[in-house]
Motif scaffolding. Structure first.
Motif, PDB file in Angstrom:
ATOM      1  N   TRP A  78       9.974   7.808  -8.388  1.00 50.13           N
ATOM      2  CA  TRP A  78       9.376   7.977  -8.241  1.00 50.13           C
ATOM      3  C   TRP A  78       7.943   9.177  -7.927  1.00 50.13           C
ATOM      4  CZ3 TRP A  78      13.763  10.345  -8.335  1.00 50.13           C
ATOM      5  CH2 TRP A  78      13.892  11.814  -7.948  1.00 50.13           C
ATOM      6  N   HIS A  79       6.314   8.780  -7.747  1.00 47.48           N
ATOM      7  CA  HIS A  79       5.547   9.052  -8.522  1.00 47.48           C
ATOM      8  C   HIS A  79       4.328   9.533  -7.594  1.00 47.48           C
ATOM      9  CE1 HIS A  79       3.083   6.336  -9.765  1.00 47.48           C
ATOM     10  NE2 HIS A  79       4.608   5.626 -10.611  1.00 47.48           N
ATOM     11  N   ALA A  80       3.648  10.574  -7.928  1.00 48.96           N
ATOM     12  CA  ALA A  80       2.411  10.620  -7.294  1.00 48.96           C
ATOM     13  C   ALA A  80       1.092   9.287  -7.311  1.00 48.96           C
ATOM     14  CB  ALA A  80       2.068  11.965  -7.351  1.00 48.96           C
ATOM     15  N   ASN A  81       0.389   8.953  -5.741  1.00 50.45           N
ATOM     16  CA  ASN A  81      -0.499   8.160  -6.109  1.00 50.45           C
ATOM     17  C   ASN A  81      -2.007   8.633  -7.292  1.00 50.45           C
ATOM     18  OD1 ASN A  81      -2.301   9.747  -5.128  1.00 50.45           O
ATOM     19  ND2 ASN A  81      -2.132   8.326  -2.812  1.00 50.45           N
ATOM     20  N   ALA A  82      -3.061   7.702  -7.286  1.00 44.07           N
ATOM     21  CA  ALA A  82      -3.937   8.026  -8.136  1.00 44.07           C
ATOM     22  C   ALA A  82      -4.721   9.734  -7.344  1.00 44.07           C
ATOM     23  CB  ALA A  82      -5.133   6.948  -7.749  1.00 44.07           C
ATOM     24  N   THR A  83      -4.719  10.362  -5.996  1.00 41.06           N
ATOM     25  CA  THR A  83      -4.938  11.082  -6.287  1.00 41.06           C
ATOM     26  C   THR A  83      -4.075  12.342  -5.854  1.00 41.06           C
ATOM     27  OG1 THR A  83      -4.582  10.513  -3.482  1.00 41.06           O
ATOM     28  CG2 THR A  83      -6.937   9.510  -4.634  1.00 41.06           C
ATOM     29  N   GLY A  84      -2.916  12.125  -6.158  1.00 38.35           N
ATOM     30  CA  GLY A  84      -1.847  12.799  -6.284  1.00 38.35           C
ATOM     31  C   GLY A  84      -0.950  13.513  -5.503  1.00 38.35           C
ATOM     32  N   HIS A  85      -1.283  12.236  -4.480  1.00 39.60           N
ATOM     33  CA  HIS A  85       0.053  12.712  -3.028  1.00 39.60           C
ATOM     34  C   HIS A  85       1.191  12.178  -3.728  1.00 39.60           C
ATOM     35  CE1 HIS A  85      -4.429  14.414  -1.870  1.00 39.60           C
ATOM     36  NE2 HIS A  85      -3.647  14.715  -1.261  1.00 39.60           N
ATOM     37  N   TYR A  86       2.362  12.235  -2.620  1.00 41.61           N
ATOM     38  CA  TYR A  86       3.436  11.488  -2.399  1.00 41.61           C
ATOM     39  C   TYR A  86       3.900  10.719  -1.772  1.00 41.61           C
ATOM     40  CZ  TYR A  86       5.603  13.729  -6.884  1.00 41.61           C
ATOM     41  OH  TYR A  86       5.778  13.929  -8.037  1.00 41.61           O
ATOM     42  N   ALA A  87       3.893   9.229  -1.333  1.00 48.13           N
ATOM     43  CA  ALA A  87       4.598   8.517   0.083  1.00 48.13           C
ATOM     44  C   ALA A  87       4.846   9.794   0.742  1.00 48.13           C
ATOM     45  CB  ALA A  87       5.276   7.834   0.028  1.00 48.13           C
ATOM     46  N   GLY A  88       4.623   9.998   2.506  1.00 47.08           N
ATOM     47  CA  GLY A  88       5.177  10.523   3.271  1.00 47.08           C
ATOM     48  C   GLY A  88       4.764  12.293   3.457  1.00 47.08           C
ATOM     49  N   HIS A  89       4.152  12.403   1.970  1.00 47.54           N
ATOM     50  CA  HIS A  89       3.570  13.886   2.257  1.00 47.54           C
ATOM     51  C   HIS A  89       2.182  14.250   2.439  1.00 47.54           C
ATOM     52  CE1 HIS A  89       8.026  15.013   1.200  1.00 47.54           C
ATOM     53  NE2 HIS A  89       7.679  14.140   0.972  1.00 47.54           N
ATOM     54  N   PRO A  90       1.175  13.501   3.243  1.00 46.59           N
ATOM     55  CA  PRO A  90      -0.288  13.115   3.067  1.00 46.59           C
ATOM     56  C   PRO A  90      -1.237  14.829   3.025  1.00 46.59           C
ATOM     57  CG  PRO A  90       0.216  13.199   5.188  1.00 46.59           C
ATOM     58  CD  PRO A  90       1.816  13.289   4.706  1.00 46.59           C
ATOM     59  N   GLU A  91      -0.605  15.785   3.946  1.00 47.83           N
ATOM     60  CA  GLU A  91      -1.546  16.979   3.372  1.00 47.83           C
ATOM     61  C   GLU A  91      -0.275  18.120   3.762  1.00 47.83           C
ATOM     62  OE1 GLU A  91      -3.857  15.801   6.685  1.00 47.83           O
ATOM     63  OE2 GLU A  91      -3.418  15.944   8.735  1.00 47.83           O
ATOM     64  N   GLN A  92      -1.096  19.776   3.817  1.00 44.56           N
ATOM     65  CA  GLN A  92      -1.154  20.695   4.280  1.00 44.56           C
ATOM     66  C   GLN A  92      -0.317  20.748   5.282  1.00 44.56           C
ATOM     67  OE1 GLN A  92      -3.143  22.833   0.465  1.00 44.56           O
ATOM     68  NE2 GLN A  92      -1.986  23.618   0.973  1.00 44.56           N
TER      69      GLN A  92
END
Length: 346
Positions: free
Chosen positions: A159-173
């Motif tokens: 598993w890894h982060a997308n192009a903007t540095g986010h992981y699936a399921g974890h969109p924001e603080q």
């Protein structure tokens, strides 16, 4: 940090000679000789193993335009060539010297990080889903640390982060922490607090696939993005036992390895200039973290025992925008057993 006693690295012999004093006691001499024999035994086989995988990938990519992993990688394209009854590759000092700095050596244990989903990774090869980014095809080989032979039937879980540095399921603080900035010092330098899992249905850039008869699992994804405090990386777990779930994911029955793979910083710096990686929200705020400055020393710890945790990359075409083929090999202790997940306690 969990590092099985049986782990050793092919390239560690060179570091022993340069970073430490010569062995003097009978015990040190015996250990040094054992290490020499291990390097001599494994290095040529690992070199041949990787080169054969490269040839197979080139053949597949050249004839199949689809980015579906099930068609991108031809099942019969990778055949181990053996000459009469000889081993994979006869051992010579020349070949041993060439392999010392190769990425395909044996692997230390590292943290799984805060974004692993137990029962949340589909058993599939194409894990990109709707995520935008450069094609990134991963060829991950797994060898037995005791024999240096490829292992069939292990589940490689990544598993890894997308192009903007986010992981699936974890969109924001969390709302109360949006004021928070990166830590300025200490082992957590550069890190923010963990983003909560608020979208449990998301599974993009997560996948697991069993190793084939050649000990290889192959995945179609996008080039991973980066986030605050961490160098660009891909997480990996290796399971010897698992049970499929009705939703296409799995439950681990036995975990033998947790690690992380990295990408050369020179490549990362070029990718930063290509869309959609230019849209990373921290690009002009805090910027990327280089490998050498990775928070929690994970990049440095991933080099334990002389292991090389950096993917070996080949362009899929003439330019970076056409994507990459990424090769790496994991050495595992088949007798190891770790908890399938761990609490995040940086």
């Amino acid at each position: 940090m969990r590092i099985p006693a049986l782990l050793f690295a092919a390239c560690s012999l060179a570091s022993v000679a340069t970073a430490h004093e010569e062995p003097s006691t009978p015990e040190e001499i015996a250990a040094y000789k054992t290490l020499q024999e291990s390097v001599y035994h494994c290095a040529p086989k690992i070199k041949a193993y990787t080169e054969q995988r490269k040839r197979a990938a080139r053949q597949a990519v050249g004839g199949v335009p689809s980015t579906d992993a099930q068609t991108m990688f031809l099942g019969n394209a990778f055949e181990i060539a053996q000459d009469n009854n000889e081993k994979l590759l006869s051992c010579t000092e020349l070949e041993e010297a060439k392999i010392r700095n190769h990425t395909c050596v044996l692997s230390p244990e590292t943290t799984q990080g805060p974004y692993y989903h137990d029962r949340g990774h589909p058993i599939r090869q194409n894990m990109a889903e709707n995520q935008l980014g450069l094609p990134f095809l991963m060829d991950i080989g797994v060898i037995d640390v005791k024999t240096c032979e490829p292992v069939e039937g292990l589940l490689v879980d990544i598993w890894h982060a997308n192009a903007t540095g986010h992981y699936a399921g974890h969109p924001e603080q969390e709302e109360a922490l949006k004021w928070e900035g990166p830590k300025h010092e200490g082992p957590r330098k550069g890190l923010l607090s963990k983003y909560p899992r608020t979208k449990p249905e998301e599974k993009w850039l997560r996948g697991a696939w069993p190793t084939n008869k050649h000990g290889v699992s192959q995945f179609t994804s996008i080039f991973p993005g980066y986030y605050t405090g961490r160098a660009t990386h891909v997480h990996v777990k290796v399971h010897t036992k698992w049970e499929p779930e009705e939703d296409g994911t799995f439950m681990s029955g036995n975990l033998i390895h947790t690690g992380q793979f990295f990408i050369n910083d020179e490549i990362n710096e070029v990718i930063d200039k290509i869309h959609p990686y230019t849209t990373n929200p921290i690009a002009d705020k805090w910027g990327r973290t280089r490998n050498w400055d990775d928070s929690l020393q994970i990049y440095q710890d991933s080099h334990a025992n002389g292991y090389g945790p950096t993917f070996e990359l080949e362009k899929l075409g003439g330019v970076f925008q056409q994507g990459f083929m990424a090769y790496i090999t994991v050495g595992v202790d088949l007798e190891a057993s770790y908890p399938r997940t761990e609490a995040w306690t940086p």
